[in-house]
Enzyme design. Structure first.
Site, short mmCIF file in Angstrom:
data_model
loop_
_atom_site.label_atom_id
_atom_site.label_comp_id
_atom_site.label_asym_id
_atom_site.label_seq_id
_atom_site.Cartn_x
_atom_site.Cartn_y
_atom_site.Cartn_z
N ARG A 152 -4.43 49.53 79.58
CA ARG A 152 -3.74 48.37 78.67
C ARG A 152 -4.81 48.40 77.21
O ARG A 152 -6.06 49.49 77.83
CB ARG A 152 -4.17 46.48 79.55
N ARG A 159 -6.63 41.34 70.84
CA ARG A 159 -7.17 39.24 71.15
C ARG A 159 -6.56 38.79 69.91
O ARG A 159 -6.91 39.11 68.23
CB ARG A 159 -8.50 39.36 70.60
N ARG A 177 -16.30 65.47 80.69
CA ARG A 177 -15.89 65.41 79.30
C ARG A 177 -17.35 65.09 78.99
O ARG A 177 -18.28 64.50 79.87
CB ARG A 177 -14.99 64.87 78.95
N ARG A 186 -19.15 58.62 67.05
CA ARG A 186 -19.94 57.49 67.27
C ARG A 186 -21.09 57.34 66.48
O ARG A 186 -21.68 58.87 66.67
CB ARG A 186 -20.05 56.30 68.72
N GLU A 212 -22.52 61.04 67.55
CA GLU A 212 -22.65 61.64 69.09
C GLU A 212 -20.72 62.41 68.54
O GLU A 212 -20.52 61.97 68.06
CB GLU A 212 -21.99 60.09 69.83
N TYR A 253 -16.47 56.99 86.96
CA TYR A 253 -16.86 56.72 86.11
C TYR A 253 -16.87 54.79 86.54
O TYR A 253 -16.43 54.06 87.07
CB TYR A 253 -16.24 55.83 84.78
N ASP A 265 -19.30 51.20 85.84
CA ASP A 265 -20.72 50.15 84.39
C ASP A 265 -21.40 50.46 85.25
O ASP A 265 -21.58 50.73 86.57
CB ASP A 265 -19.54 49.29 84.35
C1 LIG Z 1 -22.58 57.82 77.81
C2 LIG Z 1 -22.51 56.65 78.93
C3 LIG Z 1 -22.79 55.08 78.21
C4 LIG Z 1 -22.74 54.51 79.37
N1 LIG Z 1 -23.06 53.04 78.85
C5 LIG Z 1 -22.98 52.09 79.91
C6 LIG Z 1 -22.73 50.58 79.25
O1 LIG Z 1 -23.13 50.72 78.24
N2 LIG Z 1 -22.95 49.74 80.25
C7 LIG Z 1 -22.46 50.36 82.44
O2 LIG Z 1 -22.78 49.45 82.48
N3 LIG Z 1 -22.74 51.55 82.38
C8 LIG Z 1 -22.59 52.49 81.18
N4 LIG Z 1 -22.58 53.52 81.89
C9 LIG Z 1 -22.22 54.36 82.85
C10 LIG Z 1 -24.01 54.20 83.63
O3 LIG Z 1 -23.99 55.12 83.44
C11 LIG Z 1 -23.78 54.72 84.56
O4 LIG Z 1 -23.36 53.11 85.53
C12 LIG Z 1 -25.01 54.52 86.09
O5 LIG Z 1 -25.80 55.57 85.49
C13 LIG Z 1 -24.55 55.12 87.17
O6 LIG Z 1 -25.37 55.79 87.61
P1 LIG Z 1 -25.45 57.14 88.77
O7 LIG Z 1 -26.99 56.92 89.55
O8 LIG Z 1 -24.52 57.06 90.10
O9 LIG Z 1 -25.96 58.43 88.15
P2 LIG Z 1 -26.58 58.97 86.92
O10 LIG Z 1 -27.30 57.44 86.19
O11 LIG Z 1 -25.72 60.28 86.53
O12 LIG Z 1 -27.91 59.43 88.26
C14 LIG Z 1 -27.45 60.57 89.17
C15 LIG Z 1 -29.20 61.28 88.96
O13 LIG Z 1 -29.09 62.39 90.13
C16 LIG Z 1 -29.48 63.70 89.63
N5 LIG Z 1 -29.44 64.39 89.91
C17 LIG Z 1 -28.73 65.30 90.28
N6 LIG Z 1 -28.22 66.78 91.21
C18 LIG Z 1 -29.66 66.39 91.48
C19 LIG Z 1 -29.96 67.60 92.31
N7 LIG Z 1 -29.55 68.70 92.64
N8 LIG Z 1 -30.75 67.14 92.61
C20 LIG Z 1 -32.05 65.85 92.54
N9 LIG Z 1 -31.53 65.42 91.40
C21 LIG Z 1 -30.22 65.17 91.50
C22 LIG Z 1 -29.39 63.63 88.14
O14 LIG Z 1 -30.48 64.05 87.27
C23 LIG Z 1 -29.60 61.91 88.23
O15 LIG Z 1 -30.32 61.38 87.26
C24 LIG Z 1 -22.20 54.67 81.34
C25 LIG Z 1 -22.01 56.17 80.61
C26 LIG Z 1 -22.27 56.95 79.93
C27 LIG Z 1 -22.02 58.51 80.60
#
Ligand SMILES: Cc1cc2nc3c(=O)[nH]c(=O)nc-3n(C[C@H](O)[C@H](O)[C@H](O)COP(=O)(O)OP(=O)(O)OC[C@H]3O[C@@H](n4cnc5c(N)ncnc54)[C@H](O)[C@@H]3O)c2cc1C
Length: 373
Positions: A176, A180, A254, A285, A308, A354, A356
């Site tokens: 979607r 607004r 990506r 951006r 970006e 993905y 948030d």
């Molecule tokens: C560009 C971008 C913008 C975003 N903006 C928003 C926003 O505005 N609002 C929002 O709510 N969410 C946003 N998000 C989503 C948000 O980043 C995620 O919800 C969150 O970071 C997910 O956390 P995670 O722990 O699953 O993953 P990650 O933050 O990726 O953490 C995983 C960790 O595991 C570590 N790791 C991986 N492999 C290994 C290994 N072999 N040994 C040891 N460590 C390892 C990595 O280094 C990393 O630190 C955004 C995401 C992106 C990509």
């Protein structure tokens, strides 16, 4: 090692940190290993040495949620400022509001519709070209907002983001497109709560991981760990395909590249994020983190800005490309993951999804409940 771990958490991102915090609060000793030099995963923030402005190293993050469980949980570790996210987009040298609202439409078509006139106006636009079963992203977007708005705000931006033309992308990427019928400028329309941690994201992670029951090792890759530590009950938040040594194929991601510039202005663009909708500009951006903390009143003569660029760098996974081919590979890994008795896969890399931040927290809290059930 200071602790005698009951659990191993791989990754100190939001998922791993919330899991570790909960396990530790229940008296478990938790070893967190993180391969980067810092905690916080992609939410990590730090101060720019030149301007003192706090920025988000992996792209602008705004916390937003309407989920009461998540909100009650996260507030134990940080207060939020009252930043409200707004996104602007530049098309043909003119700034418009995003998501598309009444101001975007009126300004784009150079008309002066009232809210109650928008629906009919769009209906006429859609009747010119509509697809009942859209085959790709282009047809889907045209069916939702009509060709002129699609070509101005979606077509080129999406191509830059995904590195493919919208006719090569599945319709499912855009289920979607919110439009607004009023002048509301807030980006997260339905979020009850939003903001940036008052002392930055990294300080939130320091709090989450502050229990004496938690030991964090940064610069420590899970795959280099002693085999004995790998026998611990493990919550793995790294890439699922890497865990199985890519035996069943590589999952496609990506990525983005952020190019830092320090500008000699106290304010460069007047807002935190501007999208660039046209093809003649290669970046997607521009971020100006100064605006994420209005309460700090930085008062600098310089500002930090990030350009970006979207890329496909498989070493820097940001957005999963969840098309048919990749989902087939994922399904095979998920089967293998179920066979791992000691390892639970979580977070965006571990599940190739993905999420948030609020959904990430919710999923981590669900996992902890599951572990204790
Ligand atoms: C560009 C971008 C913008 C975003 N903006 C928003 C926003 O505005 N609002 C929002 O709510 N969410 C946003 N998000 C989503 C948000 O980043 C995620 O919800 C969150 O970071 C997910 O956390 P995670 O722990 O699953 O993953 P990650 O933050 O990726 O953490 C995983 C960790 O595991 C570590 N790791 C991986 N492999 C290994 C290994 N072999 N040994 C040891 N460590 C390892 C990595 O280094 C990393 O630190 C955004 C995401 C992106 C990509």
């Amino acid at each position: 090692m200071r602790i005698k771990p009951d659990y191993l958490v791989v990754g100190s991102g939001l998922f791993g940190s919330v899991v570790a915090q909960n396990l530790a609060s229940q008296g478990k000793q938790v070893l967190v290993v993180e391969k980067r030099y810092h905690i916080g995963g992609n939410c990590f923030s730090e101060l720019d040495a030149e301007t003192g402005i706090e920025y988000h190293k992996y792209g602008t993050h705004i916390f937003h949620t309407s989920n009461e469980t998540v909100w009650n949980y996260i507030q134990k570790f940080t207060q939020f400022n009252d930043y409200h996210h707004q996104v602007l987009t530049l098309h043909k040298n003119k700034i418009y509001q995003l998501p598309i609202n009444l101001e975007t439409i009126n300004s784009f078509y150079n008309i002066n519709l009232k809210p109650y006139e928008v629906e009919n106006f769009l209906k006429k636009e859609l009747s010119k070209e509509n697809y009942i079963n859209p085959k790709n992203l282009e047809e889907q977007a045209i069916s939702l907002i009509g060709r002129p708005l699609y070509e101005a705000f979606i077509k080129n931006y999406t191509s830059k983001q995904w590195g493919k033309g919208p006719t090569e992308l599945p319709a499912s990427i855009i289920r979607r497109l919110p439009i607004r019928y009023n002048y509301s400028e807030t980006y997260f329309n339905h979020a009850r709560w939003q903001g940036i941690p008052l002392h930055g994201f990294t300080s939130l992670f320091e709090k989450l991981l502050s229990s004496p029951n938690i030991e964090v090792k940064t610069n420590c890759d899970y795959f280099d760990l002693d085999e004995n530590l790998k026998k611990l009950p493990t919550i793995y938040t790294g890439p699922i395909d890497r865990f199985f040594n890519f035996k069943l194929g590589h999952l496609e991601w990506r990525s983005i590249r952020l190019e830092k510039h320090v500008m000699n202005y106290s304010d460069f663009q007047g807002t935190s994020v501007i999208n660039y909708a046209d093809n003649d500009v290669t970046y997607t951006r521009v971020h100006e983190p100064l605006h994420l903390h209005p309460e700090r009143n930085y008062q600098n003569k310089k500002t930090t800005v990030f350009y970006e660029y979207s890329e496909s760098d498989q070493n820097s996974p940001y957005y999963p490309v969840r098309d048919e081919d990749n989902l087939k590979i994922l399904a095979k890994y998920e089967e293998r993951a179920k066979e791992q008795e000691n390892v639970i896969f979580g977070g965006r890399l571990g599940t190739y999804a993905y999420y948030d931040m609020d959904l990430t927290i919710l999923k981590a809290l669900e996992l902890v409940n599951y572990i204790h059930s």
